[in-house]
Design a protein around this motif. Structure first.
Motif, PDB file in Angstrom:
ATOM      1  N   THR A   1       0.277  -1.021  -0.134  1.00  0.00           N
ATOM      2  CA  THR A   1      -0.258   0.031  -0.414  1.00  0.00           C
ATOM      3  C   THR A   1       1.256   0.969  -0.127  1.00  0.00           C
ATOM      4  O   THR A   1       2.011   1.140  -0.232  1.00  0.00           O
ATOM      5  N   PRO A   2       0.430   2.165  -0.046  1.00  0.00           N
ATOM      6  CA  PRO A   2       1.122   3.741  -0.399  1.00  0.00           C
ATOM      7  C   PRO A   2       1.756   4.254   1.131  1.00  0.00           C
ATOM      8  O   PRO A   2       2.760   4.042   1.368  1.00  0.00           O
ATOM      9  N   GLY A   3       1.276   3.640   2.220  1.00  0.00           N
ATOM     10  CA  GLY A   3       1.076   3.532   3.621  1.00  0.00           C
ATOM     11  C   GLY A   3       2.504   3.584   4.093  1.00  0.00           C
ATOM     12  O   GLY A   3       3.481   3.551   4.293  1.00  0.00           O
ATOM     13  N   VAL A   4       2.729   1.613   3.723  1.00  0.00           N
ATOM     14  CA  VAL A   4       3.667   0.818   3.712  1.00  0.00           C
ATOM     15  C   VAL A   4       4.920   1.194   3.025  1.00  0.00           C
ATOM     16  O   VAL A   4       6.429   1.177   3.551  1.00  0.00           O
ATOM     17  N   LEU A   5       4.611   1.411   1.781  1.00  0.00           N
ATOM     18  CA  LEU A   5       5.811   1.507   0.956  1.00  0.00           C
ATOM     19  C   LEU A   5       6.628   3.216   1.590  1.00  0.00           C
ATOM     20  O   LEU A   5       7.462   3.308   1.492  1.00  0.00           O
ATOM     21  N   ALA A   6       5.427   4.104   1.838  1.00  0.00           N
ATOM     22  CA  ALA A   6       6.234   5.147   2.590  1.00  0.00           C
ATOM     23  C   ALA A   6       6.957   5.557   3.412  1.00  0.00           C
ATOM     24  O   ALA A   6       8.381   5.691   3.804  1.00  0.00           O
ATOM     25  N   GLU A   7       6.171   4.630   4.272  1.00  0.00           N
ATOM     26  CA  GLU A   7       7.362   3.487   5.213  1.00  0.00           C
ATOM     27  C   GLU A   7       9.027   3.113   5.629  1.00  0.00           C
ATOM     28  O   GLU A   7       9.370   3.533   5.586  1.00  0.00           O
ATOM     29  N   THR A   8       8.653   2.270   4.294  1.00  0.00           N
ATOM     30  CA  THR A   8      10.041   2.037   4.016  1.00  0.00           C
ATOM     31  C   THR A   8      10.745   3.042   3.457  1.00  0.00           C
ATOM     32  O   THR A   8      11.885   2.798   3.090  1.00  0.00           O
ATOM     33  N   LEU A   9      10.123   3.780   2.577  1.00  0.00           N
ATOM     34  CA  LEU A   9      11.251   4.812   1.859  1.00  0.00           C
ATOM     35  C   LEU A   9      11.969   5.386   3.298  1.00  0.00           C
ATOM     36  O   LEU A   9      12.569   6.474   2.256  1.00  0.00           O
ATOM     37  N   GLY A  10      10.463   6.290   4.397  1.00  0.00           N
ATOM     38  CA  GLY A  10      10.857   6.705   5.173  1.00  0.00           C
ATOM     39  C   GLY A  10      10.774   7.816   4.695  1.00  0.00           C
ATOM     40  O   GLY A  10      10.587   9.251   5.454  1.00  0.00           O
ATOM     41  N   LEU A  11       9.391   8.260   3.544  1.00  0.00           N
ATOM     42  CA  LEU A  11       8.730   9.346   3.612  1.00  0.00           C
ATOM     43  C   LEU A  11       7.539   9.364   4.994  1.00  0.00           C
ATOM     44  O   LEU A  11       6.814  10.513   4.595  1.00  0.00           O
ATOM     45  N   SER A  12       7.179   8.471   5.727  1.00  0.00           N
ATOM     46  CA  SER A  12       6.385   9.296   5.830  1.00  0.00           C
ATOM     47  C   SER A  12       6.291  10.500   7.800  1.00  0.00           C
ATOM     48  O   SER A  12       7.786  10.496   7.632  1.00  0.00           O
ATOM     49  N   TYR A  13       5.767  10.422   8.222  1.00  0.00           N
ATOM     50  CA  TYR A  13       5.615  12.157   9.629  1.00  0.00           C
ATOM     51  C   TYR A  13       7.446  11.208  10.067  1.00  0.00           C
ATOM     52  O   TYR A  13       7.118   9.920  10.086  1.00  0.00           O
ATOM     53  N   ARG A  14       8.052  11.808   9.436  1.00  0.00           N
ATOM     54  CA  ARG A  14       9.571  11.626  11.173  1.00  0.00           C
ATOM     55  C   ARG A  14       9.800  13.312  11.310  1.00  0.00           C
ATOM     56  O   ARG A  14       9.938  14.150  10.585  1.00  0.00           O
ATOM     57  N   ARG A  15       9.454  13.893  13.097  1.00  0.00           N
ATOM     58  CA  ARG A  15       9.408  14.785  13.589  1.00  0.00           C
ATOM     59  C   ARG A  15      11.453  15.085  12.794  1.00  0.00           C
ATOM     60  O   ARG A  15      12.089  14.393  13.907  1.00  0.00           O
ATOM     61  N   SER A  16      12.155  15.640  12.989  1.00  0.00           N
ATOM     62  CA  SER A  16      13.162  15.806  12.659  1.00  0.00           C
ATOM     63  C   SER A  16      14.211  16.871  14.073  1.00  0.00           C
ATOM     64  O   SER A  16      15.682  16.882  14.351  1.00  0.00           O
ATOM     65  N   SER A  17      13.489  17.823  14.446  1.00  0.00           N
ATOM     66  CA  SER A  17      13.349  17.770  15.226  1.00  0.00           C
ATOM     67  C   SER A  17      12.244  18.282  16.577  1.00  0.00           C
ATOM     68  O   SER A  17      11.783  17.539  16.396  1.00  0.00           O
ATOM     69  N   THR A  18      12.952  17.837  17.414  1.00  0.00           N
ATOM     70  CA  THR A  18      12.383  18.011  19.215  1.00  0.00           C
ATOM     71  C   THR A  18      11.173  19.572  19.580  1.00  0.00           C
ATOM     72  O   THR A  18      10.134  19.605  20.630  1.00  0.00           O
ATOM     73  N   LYS A  19      12.066  20.282  18.934  1.00  0.00           N
ATOM     74  CA  LYS A  19      10.334  21.531  19.001  1.00  0.00           C
ATOM     75  C   LYS A  19       9.846  21.524  18.125  1.00  0.00           C
ATOM     76  O   LYS A  19       9.529  21.141  17.114  1.00  0.00           O
ATOM     77  N   PRO A  20       9.170  22.446  18.606  1.00  0.00           N
ATOM     78  CA  PRO A  20       7.613  22.218  18.150  1.00  0.00           C
ATOM     79  C   PRO A  20       7.280  22.730  16.713  1.00  0.00           C
ATOM     80  O   PRO A  20       8.426  23.782  17.230  1.00  0.00           O
ATOM     81  N   ALA A  21       6.739  22.456  15.650  1.00  0.00           N
ATOM     82  CA  ALA A  21       6.818  22.866  14.752  1.00  0.00           C
ATOM     83  C   ALA A  21       6.201  24.561  14.818  1.00  0.00           C
ATOM     84  O   ALA A  21       5.102  24.329  15.681  1.00  0.00           O
ATOM     85  N   ASP A  22       6.431  25.628  13.612  1.00  0.00           N
ATOM     86  CA  ASP A  22       5.494  26.903  13.672  1.00  0.00           C
ATOM     87  C   ASP A  22       4.215  26.635  13.129  1.00  0.00           C
ATOM     88  O   ASP A  22       3.257  27.234  13.586  1.00  0.00           O
ATOM     89  N   VAL A  23       4.571  26.129  12.337  1.00  0.00           N
ATOM     90  CA  VAL A  23       2.806  26.003  11.668  1.00  0.00           C
ATOM     91  C   VAL A  23       2.208  24.595  10.705  1.00  0.00           C
ATOM     92  O   VAL A  23       3.906  23.738  10.335  1.00  0.00           O
ATOM     93  N   THR A  24       1.992  23.964  11.628  1.00  0.00           N
ATOM     94  CA  THR A  24       1.401  22.296   9.886  1.00  0.00           C
ATOM     95  C   THR A  24       0.703  22.499   9.376  1.00  0.00           C
ATOM     96  O   THR A  24      -1.385  23.248  10.229  1.00  0.00           O
ATOM     97  N   ILE A  25       0.452  22.163   8.338  1.00  0.00           N
ATOM     98  CA  ILE A  25      -0.696  21.862   7.275  1.00  0.00           C
ATOM     99  C   ILE A  25      -1.211  20.561   7.342  1.00  0.00           C
ATOM    100  O   ILE A  25      -0.403  20.192   6.843  1.00  0.00           O
ATOM    101  N   VAL A  26      -2.325  21.020   7.265  1.00  0.00           N
ATOM    102  CA  VAL A  26      -3.072  19.590   7.171  1.00  0.00           C
ATOM    103  C   VAL A  26      -3.981  20.135   5.327  1.00  0.00           C
ATOM    104  O   VAL A  26      -4.468  20.469   5.239  1.00  0.00           O
ATOM    105  N   GLY A  27      -3.201  18.822   4.503  1.00  0.00           N
ATOM    106  CA  GLY A  27      -3.567  18.540   3.327  1.00  0.00           C
ATOM    107  C   GLY A  27      -2.598  19.156   2.139  1.00  0.00           C
ATOM    108  O   GLY A  27      -1.988  20.902   2.454  1.00  0.00           O
ATOM    109  N   ALA A  28      -1.988  18.757   1.173  1.00  0.00           N
ATOM    110  CA  ALA A  28      -1.227  18.970  -0.039  1.00  0.00           C
ATOM    111  C   ALA A  28      -1.503  19.057  -1.364  1.00  0.00           C
ATOM    112  O   ALA A  28      -0.469  18.827  -2.232  1.00  0.00           O
ATOM    113  N   GLY A  29      -2.921  19.847  -1.285  1.00  0.00           N
ATOM    114  CA  GLY A  29      -3.501  20.072  -2.404  1.00  0.00           C
ATOM    115  C   GLY A  29      -2.331  21.862  -2.894  1.00  0.00           C
ATOM    116  O   GLY A  29      -2.148  22.230  -2.332  1.00  0.00           O
ATOM    117  N   PRO A  30      -3.040  22.256  -3.800  1.00  0.00           N
ATOM    118  CA  PRO A  30      -2.970  23.934  -4.054  1.00  0.00           C
ATOM    119  C   PRO A  30      -2.851  24.919  -3.529  1.00  0.00           C
ATOM    120  O   PRO A  30      -1.845  25.719  -2.334  1.00  0.00           O
TER     121      PRO A  30
END
Ligand SMILES: Cc1cc2nc3c(=O)[nH]c(=O)nc-3n(C[C@H](O)[C@H](O)[C@H](O)COP(=O)(O)OP(=O)(O)OC[C@H]3O[C@@H](n4cnc5c(N)ncnc54)[C@H](O)[C@@H]3O)c2cc1C
Length: 605
Positions: free
Chosen positions: A258-287
Motif C-alpha cells: 500500500t502507499p502507507g507501507v511503501l512510504a514507511e519503508t522509504l522514510g517518507l512517512s511523518y518523521r519529526r526531525s527536530s524536537t522543537k514544536p513546529a511553527d505551522v502544520t498544514i493539513v492537506g497538500a493540494g494547491p
C-alpha cells in the motif's frame, strides 16, 4: 608571458580543471543490462512509464562550480579523508548527507537485484557533489556511494543543506537544479530498477500505489502483471498473484503493498526531525496547502505539510488547467502541484504523505496545539492550517464500491485513462471538471457519453467547454439522464443510463465511468470548529460572537483573515466556506493565510 605554442597551464585546484563533474555512464542513455539479456530487454521495453517533460534541462545535472562557489559549498560540510572502497552511504540509510568531492573520485551504484546485476549510475570527480532530490524529500537512500579514488570529501548534513538553500541564493539555485535534473535522469536510467512496482493494470490497489509513486516523483519502474515483462519480473522475484500489488527493492519485497507501507519503508512517512514544536502544520497538500507551505517556509516558519493520500490534491487529478494565470496554453494539475512541492522542499518545508490527521485538540497546551495522526503520532505546533479540501461524491448504486478504482474514477488523467483508450466511456456531471474530462477522453479515441442530470449543460459549464463538447464527433451529451445500474465481473463493463424525459433505460458498454458530481468538505476528523450548514468551515468575518469562546476575550482580538473560531487554527481552499473551488483561489488563500499565521504566533508570546 606564455610562449606562442605553449598551452596555458591550468591554474587553481585540481577540481577546477576537469570536465563534467557528474559523468554518467548510466544517466544520459539507456543502460545495457548485463544478464539475463532477454529479461533485461523485455523489462526495458514494457516497463517504462512515459517520461514527462523535464522540469529543468538535464544539462544542469553536472554543474561546474567556480572556485569561489565551490569553496562556499565546502564551507557547509565536514571534512573526511577517504580511501578507495569506503562506502559513503548505502541503500536504506536515513538522512543522507550531500557528499562534496574535493579530491579523488566517488561512484554511485545501483546494487544488484534478484536478476539484474549492479550497475554504476554516476561517477563524480573532484569538484562535483553526490546527491539527488531525496536529500530534500527525506526519502531513504536507495543507491550506494563508494569511493573510487582515495581523497577528501566534505559531508553536508541535511540541516546544513537546508541552511544553504535558505541563505545562499546563488549556490542554492545551482545545487537545487542539479538535484532535480538528476532525479529526472535517474528515472530514465538503470537506477529505476531500484524500486519496481508490479500489479494488475486495472487493479484499484495497484492504481493507488502507482498514483502515489508518480505524485511523489519516486524513481521507479511499473510492470503490468499481465505482460511478458511483468510475468518475468514476478517469476524472478518469486511473486504470486496473491502478492500483488508488490514492490521490489534492494533487499526488501513488499507484498500486497500500500502507499502507507511503501512510504514507511522509504522514510517518507511523518518523521519529526527536530524536537522543537513546529511553527505551522498544514493539513492537506493540494494547491491551498502547498501555497501555505511555500509561503510559510520561505518566510522562515518551521513548516510541516501533511497529506492523507499524496501531494497535489484534487488539482493533481486535473488533466489540463486552462484558467490559471500565466499559463495561456494550460498545464496539467500534476505539473503545477509537482512544481509547488519542489518549491516547498527548496524552502525547507517538511513533507509527509500518506499521513492522515485524525484529530485536532482545540484546547491549547501552553502555547501549543496538538494534532493527532493515524498511527498514534502527535505533532505539537503553534498554528494549524486546515487545507483538506473536499471529497468526491458517489452515486448510491449497488456495486459502486466494488468498481471504485476498477472502472470508476474521480479523475481523468493519463493513469486512469490508459485502460480505456479507444473504448466507450461515460462521464457524469454538468460542471467544468466533467466537461474537461469528456474532451480529454474523447481526444484519446473513446466514444464518450456525458450524462447530465439537469436539463441543459450550459447551466454550470463554461461556454468555451460547451462549444467544444457540442462540436466534438465522439461526445454525446445526454441531459435529464442518470446512470442507474452498473455491471461487470472484477471490472466495470456496462452501465445503464435512464433518460428521465423519455422514461427509458438503455444498457451500453463502458470501460470507465468518470464521476464529477461535486464533493463534501473533508472535515469529519475535526470537532469544535464552526462550519456552515453545508459543513464547510467558516472563518473571520463569517463568524459571529456566538461562535467565539472565552479564549478570544483573553486574547483581546477578533479572528484574523482565514482564522477559524479556534485561535491559531486557519482554514483555506475548498474546505473554506464560500470558497471559489478553483486552483488560483485556493493558492491565494493558502498564501494569504500565512500573514495571519505570523500575527497569531506573535500574539502567543
Ligand atoms: C478533475 C478536476 C479538474 C479540475 N479543473 C480545474 C481547473 O481547470 N481550474 C481550476 O481552477 N480548478 C479546477 N479544479 C478544482 C481545483 O482542483 C480545486 O479547487 C483545488 O484543488 C482545491 O484545492 P485545495 O488545496 O483546497 O483542496 P484539494 O486539492 O482537494 O486538496 C486537499 C488535500 O487534503 C488532503 N486531506 C484531506 N483530509 C485529510 C486529512 N484528514 N489529513 C491529511 N490530509 C487530508 C487530501 O488528500 C487532498 O490531497 C478541478 C478539480 C477536479 C477534481
Amino acid at each position: 608571458m606564455t610562449a606562442m605554442n605553449e598551452r596555458p597551464r591550468p591554474v587553481g585546484p585540481p577540481w577546477a580543471q576537469r570536465g563534467s563533474m557528474f559523468s554518467q555512464p548510466g544517466l544520459a542513455r539507456p543502460v545495457d543490462w548485463a544478464s539475463p539479456q532477454d529479461l533485461g530487454r523485455l523489462r526495458a521495453r514494457h516497463a517504462r512509464e512515459r517520461p514527462g517533460k523535464p522540469l529543468v534541462p538535464t544539462s544542469v545535472a553536472s554543474p561546474r562550480l567556480s572556485h569561489d562557489l565551490f569553496a562556499r559549498l565546502l564551507s557547509y560540510g565536514t571534512q573526511q579523508e577517504v580511501r578507495r572502497g569506503d562506502v559513503l552511504f548505502s541503500p536504506g540509510d536515513e538522512d543522507a548527507d550531500l557528499i562534496v568531492v574535493a579530491r579523488g573520485k566517488a561512484e554511485v551504484v545501483r546494487t544488484a537485484t534478484a536478476d539484474v546485476p549492479a550497475a554504476t549510475v554516476a561517477v563524480v570527480d573532484a569538484g562535483g557533489f553526490v546527491g539527488e532530490l531525496n536529500l530534500l524529500t527525506g526519502q531513504n537512500v536507495y543507491l550506494l556511494c563508494r569511493v573510487r579514488e582515495s581523497g577528501t570529501v566534505y559531508r553536508v548534513s541535511p540541516e546544513r543543506l537546508r541552511q544553504l538553500m535558505a541563505t545562499d541564493v546563488e549556490l542554492s539555485d545551482i545545487v537545487f537544479k542539479a538535484l532535480i535534473a538528476r532525479r529526472e535522469l535517474l528515472q530514465r536510467s538503470t537506477a529505476a530498477l531500484a524500486l519496481e512496482i508490479v500489479g494488475g493494470a486495472r487493479s484499484a490497489a495497484a492504481l493507488a500505489l502507482r498514483t502515489y509513486a508518480a505524485r511523489q516523483r519516486l524513481i521507479h519502474l511499473w510492470f503490468d502483471a499481465d505482460t511478458p515483462a511483468g510475468k518475468a519480473m514476478m517469476e524472478s522475484s518469486s511473486l504470486t498473484e496473491d502478492d500483488l500489488p508488490a514492490v521490489v527493492m534492494s533487499g526488501t519485497t513488499l507484498r500486497q503493498a500500500t502507499p502507507g507501507v511503501l512510504a514507511e519503508t522509504l522514510g517518507l512517512s511523518y518523521r519529526r526531525s527536530s524536537t522543537k514544536p513546529a511553527d505551522v502544520t498544514i493539513v492537506g497538500a493540494g494547491p491551498a496547502g502547498l501555497a501555505a507551505a511555500v509561503y510559510g517556509a520561505s518566510e522562515g516558519l518551521d513548516t510541516v505539510l501533511l497529506d492523507a493520500v499524496g501531494t497535489g490534491g484534487q488539482a493533481a487529478a486535473s488533466s489540463r488547467i486552462e484558467n490559471y494565470i500565466g499559463f495561456p496554453f494550460g498545464l496539467s494539475g500534476n505539473d503545477l502541484t509537482g512544481l509547488g512541492v519542489l518549491q516547498a522542499l527548496k524552502f525547507g518545508a517538511q513533507l509527509a504523505s500518506p499521513c492522515q490527521a485524525v484529530k485536532l485538540d482545540t484546547e491549547r497546551n501552553g502555547d501549543l496545539l496538538r494534532l493527532h495522526l493515524q498511527g498514534g503520532e502527535v505533532i505539537d505546533t503553534k498554528a494549524v492550517v486546515i487545507a483538506t479540501g473536499a471529497r468526491y461524491r458517489a452515486l448510491p448504486l449497488e456495486r459502486w464500491p466494488d468498481f471504485e478504482g476498477a472502472g470508476i474514477y474521480y479523475a481523468a488523467t493519463e493513469l486512469e485513462a490508459r485502460g480505456c483508450t479507444g473504448s466507450p466511456v461515460t462521464v457524469i456531471g454538468g460542471a467544468n471538471s466533467a466537461g474537461q474530462a469528456a474532451l480529454y477522453l474523447a481526444g484519446r479515441g473513446s466514444d464518450v457519453s456525458l450524462v447530465v442530470r439537469g436539463p441543459d449543460i450550459t447551466a454550470e459549464m463554461s461556454a468555451y467547454l460547451v462549444d467544444r463538447l457540442q462540436a466534438h464527433p465522439r461526445v454525446t451529451v445526454r441531459c435529464r439522464s442518470e446512470v442507474t445500474r452498473l455491471d461487470g465481473d472484477d471490472f466495470l463493463e456496462e452501465v445503464s443510463i435512464t433518460d428521465r424525459t423519455a422514461d427509458s433505460t438503455q444498457a451500453q458498454p463502458c470501460s470507465g465511468l468518470f464521476c464529477f458530481i461535486g464533493a463534501e468538505p473533508a472535515t469529519s476528523w475535526l470537532t469544535g470548529i464552526s462550519t456552515g450548514d453545508d459543513g464547510f468551515i467558516r472563518t473571520d468575518v463569517q463568524l459571529n460572537d456566538d461562535d467565539l469562546g472565552p479564549a478570544w476575550a483573553t486574547l483581546g482580538r477578533r479572528p484574523l483573515p482565514f482564522e477559524t473560531n479556534i485561535p491559531g487554527v486557519f482554514a483555506v481552499g475548498d474546505v473554506h466556506s464560500g470558497s471559489m473551488k478553483r486552483v488560483a483561489a485556493a493558492t491565494g488563500e493558502g498564501a494569504s493565510a500565512i500573514a495571519s499565521v505570523h500575527k497569531a504566533i506573535s500574539t502567543l508570546v
